[in-house]
Write a protein that holds these residues in place. Structure first.
Motif, PDB file in Angstrom:
ATOM      1  N   ARG A   9      49.450  -4.160 -14.580  1.00 57.07           N
ATOM      2  CA  ARG A   9      49.866  -4.265 -15.816  1.00 57.07           C
ATOM      3  C   ARG A   9      50.089  -3.531 -16.161  1.00 57.07           C
ATOM      4  NH1 ARG A   9      46.694  -9.728 -17.478  1.00 57.07           N
ATOM      5  NH2 ARG A   9      47.377 -11.046 -16.151  1.00 57.07           N
ATOM      6  N   GLU A  10      51.133  -2.745 -17.199  1.00 56.40           N
ATOM      7  CA  GLU A  10      51.041  -1.593 -17.314  1.00 56.40           C
ATOM      8  C   GLU A  10      50.344  -1.004 -18.258  1.00 56.40           C
ATOM      9  OE1 GLU A  10      55.251   1.456 -19.018  1.00 56.40           O
ATOM     10  OE2 GLU A  10      54.960  -1.459 -18.895  1.00 56.40           O
ATOM     11  N   HIS A  11      49.821  -1.683 -19.055  1.00 57.65           N
ATOM     12  CA  HIS A  11      49.069  -1.156 -20.095  1.00 57.65           C
ATOM     13  C   HIS A  11      47.322  -1.039 -19.296  1.00 57.65           C
ATOM     14  CE1 HIS A  11      48.008  -5.766 -19.652  1.00 57.65           C
ATOM     15  NE2 HIS A  11      46.372  -5.032 -20.466  1.00 57.65           N
ATOM     16  N   GLU A  12      47.306  -1.393 -18.090  1.00 60.04           N
ATOM     17  CA  GLU A  12      46.053  -0.931 -17.715  1.00 60.04           C
ATOM     18  C   GLU A  12      45.829   0.147 -17.059  1.00 60.04           C
ATOM     19  OE1 GLU A  12      44.669  -5.293 -16.766  1.00 60.04           O
ATOM     20  OE2 GLU A  12      46.229  -5.237 -15.667  1.00 60.04           O
ATOM     21  N   ASP A  14      46.247   3.074 -17.996  1.00 58.55           N
ATOM     22  CA  ASP A  14      44.773   4.160 -18.664  1.00 58.55           C
ATOM     23  C   ASP A  14      43.685   3.400 -17.954  1.00 58.55           C
ATOM     24  OD1 ASP A  14      46.695   5.740 -19.871  1.00 58.55           O
ATOM     25  OD2 ASP A  14      46.086   5.140 -21.883  1.00 58.55           O
ATOM     26  N   SER A  32      48.192  11.356 -15.433  1.00 60.45           N
ATOM     27  CA  SER A  32      48.842   9.676 -15.072  1.00 60.45           C
ATOM     28  C   SER A  32      50.746   9.699 -14.924  1.00 60.45           C
ATOM     29  CB  SER A  32      49.159  10.057 -17.136  1.00 60.45           C
ATOM     30  OG  SER A  32      49.665  11.761 -17.562  1.00 60.45           O
ATOM     31  N   ARG A  36      51.929   6.449 -12.861  1.00 66.67           N
ATOM     32  CA  ARG A  36      52.319   5.888 -13.412  1.00 66.67           C
ATOM     33  C   ARG A  36      53.446   5.938 -12.110  1.00 66.67           C
ATOM     34  NH1 ARG A  36      55.761   2.824 -16.175  1.00 66.67           N
ATOM     35  NH2 ARG A  36      53.962   3.158 -18.329  1.00 66.67           N
TER      36      ARG A  36
END
Length: 204
Positions: A9-12, A14, A32, A36
């Motif tokens: 998931r996108e918020h993961e 990092d 990063s 992405r």
């Protein structure tokens, strides 16, 4: 212990970046921007969740990606269709639980209905005997070696034939349906806000 393999998931991202860059010398570092890029472009990008915590991840790409990795390009020059495992990382507290084999089983399940070959590499300088043995016992064989440009390190390029693909291709992709069945476990991950169709995902 509850273990789940699922799409990242996108918020993961990092957390994935931190895991990658703490993995040691056999895993190339990321930033990063590259994480992405994988999120937007990788065909397979899944994490292992253990009791609610991210314990590892695996990233893989098929042969039509705009990806400049010298090892990926080596396979693209020689194989018309494949799934290339770019990296697998298991966090240190979760090593020894069999997550590597679970990931590879899941990646194989993804690949064998789409392509005839699963590909990857392992470092020979420094030699990673744990990884060499793991891949050998999982059915991979060496198909070449090269010195990675810019790193000066030798890698062993490995491939595993996926004989199930012939059945899938002849029965479904080249059969009356012309595509894979519409089943949840065959659906591609969402990339750039949309899912790849079953027909396109099947390479047909």
């Amino acid at each position: 212990m509850a273990i789940a393999i699922r799409d990242v998931r996108e918020h993961e991202l990092d957390s994935v970046l931190a895991l990658n860059n703490a993995a040691g010398p056999t895993i190339l570092p990321l930033d990063s921007t590259k994480v992405r890029w994988f999120f937007d472009n990788a065909d397979y990008f899944r994490v292992a969740e253990v009791d609610g915590h991210i314990a590892g991840f695996l990233i893989a790409l098929r042969g039509n990606a705009d990806y400049e990795s010298p090892n990926y390009l080596w396979f693209r020059e020689r194989y018309p269709a494949f799934l290339y495992i770019d990296r697998i990382v298991i966090a240190k507290p979760y090593r020894g639980l069999g997550l590597g084999r679970i990931f590879y089983s899941d990646a194989t399940s993804y690949a064998e209905v789409r392509v005839p070959v699963l590909a990857c590499e392992v470092f020979l300088e420094p030699r990673d005997d744990v990884s060499v043995l793991f891949h050998g016992t999982y059915g991979f064989h060496e198909v070449g070696q090269q010195i990675m440009p810019g790193l000066g390190k030798r890698v062993s390029l490995l491939a595993k034939d996926l004989p199930s693909f012939t059945f899938v291709r002849d029965t479904y992709l080249l059969g009356p349906m012309g595509q894979l069945p519409n089943q949840p476990w065959l659906v591609e991950r969402v990339r750039n806000g949309s899912r790849t169709s079953l027909r396109a995902a099947s390479g047909h």
